[in-house]
Design a protein around this motif. Structure first.
Motif, PDB file in Angstrom:
ATOM      1  N   VAL A 773      -1.047  -2.571   3.036  1.00  0.00           N
ATOM      2  CA  VAL A 773      -1.458  -1.199   3.325  1.00  0.00           C
ATOM      3  C   VAL A 773      -2.902  -1.196   3.809  1.00  0.00           C
ATOM      4  CG1 VAL A 773      -1.768   1.116   2.379  1.00  0.00           C
ATOM      5  CG2 VAL A 773       0.127  -0.320   1.584  1.00  0.00           C
ATOM      6  N   GLU A 841       3.219   6.471   2.501  1.00  0.00           N
ATOM      7  CA  GLU A 841       2.638   5.643   1.441  1.00  0.00           C
ATOM      8  C   GLU A 841       1.645   6.481   0.631  1.00  0.00           C
ATOM      9  OE1 GLU A 841       2.072   2.048  -0.684  1.00  0.00           O
ATOM     10  OE2 GLU A 841       3.538   2.570   0.860  1.00  0.00           O
ATOM     11  N   LYS A 848       0.910  11.671  -1.849  1.00  0.00           N
ATOM     12  CA  LYS A 848       1.362  11.251  -0.523  1.00  0.00           C
ATOM     13  C   LYS A 848       0.811  12.214   0.516  1.00  0.00           C
ATOM     14  CE  LYS A 848       5.658   9.067  -2.088  1.00  0.00           C
ATOM     15  NZ  LYS A 848       7.137   9.034  -1.956  1.00  0.00           N
TER      16      LYS A 848
END
Length: 1021
Positions: A773, A841, A848
């Motif tokens: 991420v 994500e 979120k």
């Protein structure tokens, strides 16, 4: 799964021994008849003693002429002397072969535009430390002096161990029976100097062999040092050769504040820096051959490489600090190129080549990658030839390789984060020990809002410029007068003052430990018939076990007595994880109301400390002033951290922060096992002028993938902890027929046709990688927020598969002269390509706020590659009287046309080529050889190639490398039969790699390569 692997290995061994027993007990009366036939067959192949350019050319032509498939070869001009300084550089002279450059040297190799090729060593699989988890060819750790030649196979045969979509490459080493009887010694020493590095690098190599009639031993070794230098400029990206992964547009992260209606690309920043790689390489090869009994030959080979690379880069970057794209860079008055398009959503775009840059961040940076690479390849082979109709071999190979990489990074900011700039506050609270510049003590334990950059620039109005329209970029705006800690002075004056700099961050991330093994057991046999259309049949079985274990990790440090952990030890990160409030090592409460950065903060408010307190650039590191940025103009200079400070990143972080720990990055760590069991049968035929072979190979594959499930990212990092395992096992079977037909249309004319079905496994990371991420600072909360990500692995993806067709004609005009033309088509049934999906994500607080774009690999199909190869080799003494001056010259020239298409289109609606492919490739070589003197001038050029398919963030614009050409020179003089002196020049005109984004006028970045000159001596006796 392991049980099945052992069963298949056992089957291979047992069958090999059974057939070997049959061979050993074959009737003696059949042996002599077949031996006579074999002797007649072998006499068709010329035996060439190789020394010199002409002899090397003749040997390569001999390989092509008598090949049973479509093959090209390179043969060393003498022991330790391939035609070029690297294997890849030699390979690029072959039609259909293209290479990429890494640190200026030849790197990854492609055949007919595709990099999905297999590499073997003396006919069996080979494991290199640079390709442990890859299914491609990269010979960066292999010294060319250890090889006697290289063969490039462009059409397949069922009996070959190698796979590959567009072909395969077989590296050949010397063995004792290749040498003269008795003792042979050859050695060489050379020194190389680069035009940018200004360093002189030594290299020594040697070979010793002893051979008697029935046995022999050979050892050879190379040790070398190299300092390779490249200048980089353009879009800010510190990966090996640059990229556009961080580029976005002027509407990213919000509406455009300038009122723009048309979109354009906005890189994360613009940079100019030097890249230096120190490389120490040692390699060793040993081989033993013996006729252990009548008709039984034993071969044992060992190949070892050990390479260490210290890759360092340092220089200047002006960037957006990951705060904004829509309010960072905008076109200058003349910055637009005139190229326009409309994206799939109807948005208008324009190309820009010159920008004005808002001062979100100005910094120097230093990054190092320390690589240690080792590989070991062992081959044990028993050849059986009793002179009868049946002959074959039983072979076992064992290979293992390891690659470790350690990363170090540090940056020095010139812009104040205290006041006056675009990015200040709201905190920058620090311990009392850091309150040394007259700050007011406002914390109950003596803390203050510290001045992190008391000597830095305190101005948010000035604009720098970047213009890439010329040969090399020009930066501007450094003569502007700005405010700062040292008063009103020019930007250049602040850049020259070490007191202007403070450390922005230290990190050590993306470290890797990769280990791989490949083991094979195989047995192959040939049975000859005395008469008939089919002259012989080949058959055999082979079991392969391949495994890769990759660990990706970061060196983190604990803060606040262990209540917090960080990957990025930065001034804009705070000890504020859950559980830290109230911890006296993590922060303190204010004792009075305090006004900071225009805000009133009430007494009693808990204020966390920054992870990194006020730190001068030279507090923990030595520094130097850098003014050389290659061809880039305008940058006055910057103070940079000396790369040597990061030679041991772990030790540096432990010394600087008092503690360090290794934390795995689960999303980039994986285990993959690939087991293959294949069996084949091939018939070899000949009737009159027609010869060839047809056969089928069946490959049964078992795939084991263990991916790490990832949890929520750790604070101050992109680290996703391991939350468990996802194990996938699957099997698939490929049936791969092949056909090669050769027609001797005239005495010196050969026509060839070939068909084959091919398969190549994916790079193992494409199956095994997990999720990572990407997070950046959000100015609204001064916290990390998700912006993008990467899903690197998908176990359900299929391997590359293709149907290959090719036709060729060859005309042989002499022993060292020929002309040829070939055409080919590769229908690609399945492949993988980059794609983008949206993932919602969650941020670190669990909310979120997406979805966000995640890049991944997706299945593609329906692509094809078509092309034409045409070329010739001419040794003028094949057509002229030997006594004439011109008879000592020779020419090699070839051209390759490769056209490809896939189902993805560019921004103008045209079909995109496959990544890495150039449509046009040219080679021209002229050489001269007389007596002991020879010289060779070689030119290679390739047209633009697609590097990366564009994402929605840049409107789908793709990144290309522009046309690249290079000129190399070699000169050699044989003093006598034992001693030679030589000079080699690589990239003697100092060319550079220019990239562009979709349009040639929209330049992205450059890699400026150095010329390298080598002088050396070789001896042989």
């Amino acid at each position: 799964m392991s049980h099945n692997k052992m069963n298949k290995c056992a089957v291979a061994v047992k069958l090999g021994l059974m057939v070997g027993t049959v061979a050993f007990t074959a009737p003696v009366f059949a042996q002599q008849a077949q031996a006579d036939g074999a002797q007649q067959k072998e006499q068709q192949v010329e035996v060439i003693q190789v020394r010199g350019i002409r002899a090397s050319t003749a040997a390569a032509i001999n390989t092509k002429r008598f090949g049973t498939s479509q093959v090209d070869g390179i043969t060393a001009q003498d022991i330790g002397k391939l035609p070029d300084v690297t294997i890849a550089d030699s390979l690029q002279r072959i039609t259909g072969v293209q290479i990429e450059r890494v640190a200026g040297e030849g790197g990854p190799v492609a055949i007919r535009g595709l990099p999905q090729i297999d590499t073997t060593l003396n006919g069996e699989v080979f494991l290199s430390a640079t390709t442990i988890d890859s299914s491609r060819a990269d010979y960066g750790d292999l010294p060319s002096q250890l090889f006697s030649g290289v063969d490039v196979f462009k059409s397949g045969e069922a009996k070959q161990s190698a796979k590959g979509i567009s072909g395969s490459i077989d590296l050949r080493t010397r063995r004792p029976f290749d040498m003269d009887e008795g003792f042979t010694f050859a050695g060489g020493a050379e020194a190389t100097r680069g035009s940018i590095s200004k360093e002189t690098d030594p290299s020594v190599n040697g070979l010793f062999s002893f051979r008697e009639d029935k046995w022999g031993v050979l050892v050879s070794a190379v040790t070398s040092e190299a300092n390779l230098a490249t200048d980089y400029n353009g879009y800010f990206d510190t990966s090996e050769n640059g990229g556009i992964g961080a580029a976005n547009n002027n509407f990213t992260w919000g509406a455009n504040p300038r009122g723009d209606k048309v979109r354009h690309v906005v890189p994360q920043g613009f940079a100019a820096f030097n890249k230096q790689e120190e490389r120490d390489r040692n390699a060793f090869q040993a081989s033993f051959q013996a006729e252990v009994a009548n008709g039984f030959e034993l071969i044992a080979d060992y190949f070892y490489t050990d390479q260490e690379r210290f890759n360092a880069r340092s220089g200047f970057s002006q960037n957006n600090r990951w705060y904004t794209f829509n309010d960072y860079a905008f076109p200058t008055a003349n910055g637009r190129t005139g190229d326009k398009f409309t994206d799939k959503d109807g948005n208008a775009w324009e190309a820009v080549n010159a920008f004005q840059l808002r001062p979100w961040r100005m910094q120097s940076f230093t990054q190092v990658n320390i690589n240690e690479e080792k590989s070991r390849n062992l081959n044990l082979q028993l050849k059986i030839d009793q002179g009868g109709p049946l002959k074959g071999d039983i072979r076992v190979t064992r290979a293992d390789a390891s690659h470790t990489m350690r990363h170090g990074y540090g940056e020095g900011d010139m812009l104040s984060i205290d006041k006056g700039t675009l990015v200040t506050g709201p905190g920058q609270f620090s311990q009392g020990a850091n309150c040394k510049n007259g700050e007011a003590i406002v914390g109950v334990n003596g803390g203050c809002f510290a001045r992190f950059s008391p000597g830095g620039i305190e101005d948010n109005k000035f604009l720098l410029t970047y213009d890439a329209s010329g040969k090399h970029p020009v930066f501007g705006g450094f003569d502007q007068i700005v405010n700062g800690g040292a008063g009103a002075r020019s930007v250049a004056a602040y850049m020259a003052d070490l007191n202007s700099y403070h450390i922005g961050a230290f990190s050590s991330e993306g470290n890797t430990d990769t280990n791989g093994e490949i083991n094979t057991v195989s047995t192959k046999w040939n049975y000859e018939f005395q008469e008939g259309f089919v002259k012989s049949v080949d058959f055999g079985i082979r079991a392969l076990e391949r495994s890769v274990d990759r660990a990706d990790f970061t060196y983190t440090s604990d803060f606040g007595n262990g209540c917090d952990i960080a990957q990025w030890k930065a001034v804009d990160q705070y000890i504020n994880s859950a559980g830290c409030e109230g911890n006296p090592a993590a922060g303190e409460k204010l004792k009075v109301d305090t006004v900071f950065d225009g805000q009133v903060i009430k007494a009693g408010t808990w204020m966390p400390y920054t992870l990194l307190g006020p730190t001068r650039l030279d507090k923990y590191t030595s520094v130097s002033y850098q003014t050389n940025f290659g061809g880039v103009q305008g940058i006055p200079g910057v103070w940079v951290i000396d790369p040597s400070n990061f030679r041991d990143p772990r030790a540096f972080h432990e010394k600087t922060f008092g503690n360090v720990k290794r934390v795995e990055n689960a999303g980039a760590s994986y285990d993959v096992g690939l087991d293959e069991f294949n069996y084949f049968a091939q018939a070899n035929f000949e009737q009159g002028i027609v010869s060839g072979n047809f056969g089928i190979k069946v490959i049964e594959t078992e795939l084991y993938v263990k991916q790490n499930l990832t949890g929520q990212n750790l604070p101050h990092s992109g680290l996703a902890p391991d939350a468990g395992d996802a194990v996938t096992t699957r099997t698939y079977t490929d049936y791969l027929p092949s056909l090669n037909v050769n027609v001797e249309a005239a005495e010196d004319v050969i026509l060839r046709g070939a068909f084959s079905k091919n398969m190549q496994p994916l790079d193992l990371m494409v199956w095994g990688g997990g999720k990572s991420v990407g997070m950046t600072i959000d100015g609204s909360c001064n916290c990390l927020r998700v912006r993008n990500g990467n899903l690197t692995g998908n176990p359900s993806l299929n391997p590359w598969r293709s149907d290959n067709f090719s036709l060729s004609a060859e005309y042989y005009m002499g022993s060292a002269s020929m002309a040829y033309v070939s055409t080919y088509k590769i229908d690609i049934e399945s492949f993988t390509k980059s794609g983008e999906i949206m993932v919602d994500e969650p941020d670190l607080d669990g909310v979120k706020r997406g979805p966000w774009p995640f890049t991944t690999q997706v299945q593609g199909d329906g692509g094809n590659v078509t092309g034409l190869e045409i070329g010739g080799r001419l040794a003028l003494n094949d057509v002229l009287d030997e006594g004439s001056f011109l008879s000592h010259f020779g020419l090699d020239a070839n051209y390759t046309l490769s056209k490809s298409k896939q189902d993805k289109k560019d921004v103008l609606g045209k079909e995109l080529p496959f990544p890495g492919m150039s449509e046009d490739t040219y080679n021209f070589v002229v050489w001269y050889e007389q007596g002991g003197f020879s010289t060779r001038l070689a030119w290679n050029s390739r047209s633009p190639r697609l590097i990366t398919q564009g994402s929605d963030a840049v409107g789908g614009q793709s990144l290309y490398q522009d046309t690249y050409s290079q000129l190399d020179l070699s000169v050699s003089y044989d003093y006598d039969d034992m001693t030679s002196f030589y000079v080699n020049g690589s990239n003697i005109t100092e060319e550079f790699q220019q990239t562009y984004l979709e349009f040639e006028s929209q330049k992205a970045f450059q890699n400026v390569y150095e010329a390298r000159w080598t002088a050396g001596v070789r001896v042989k006796f």
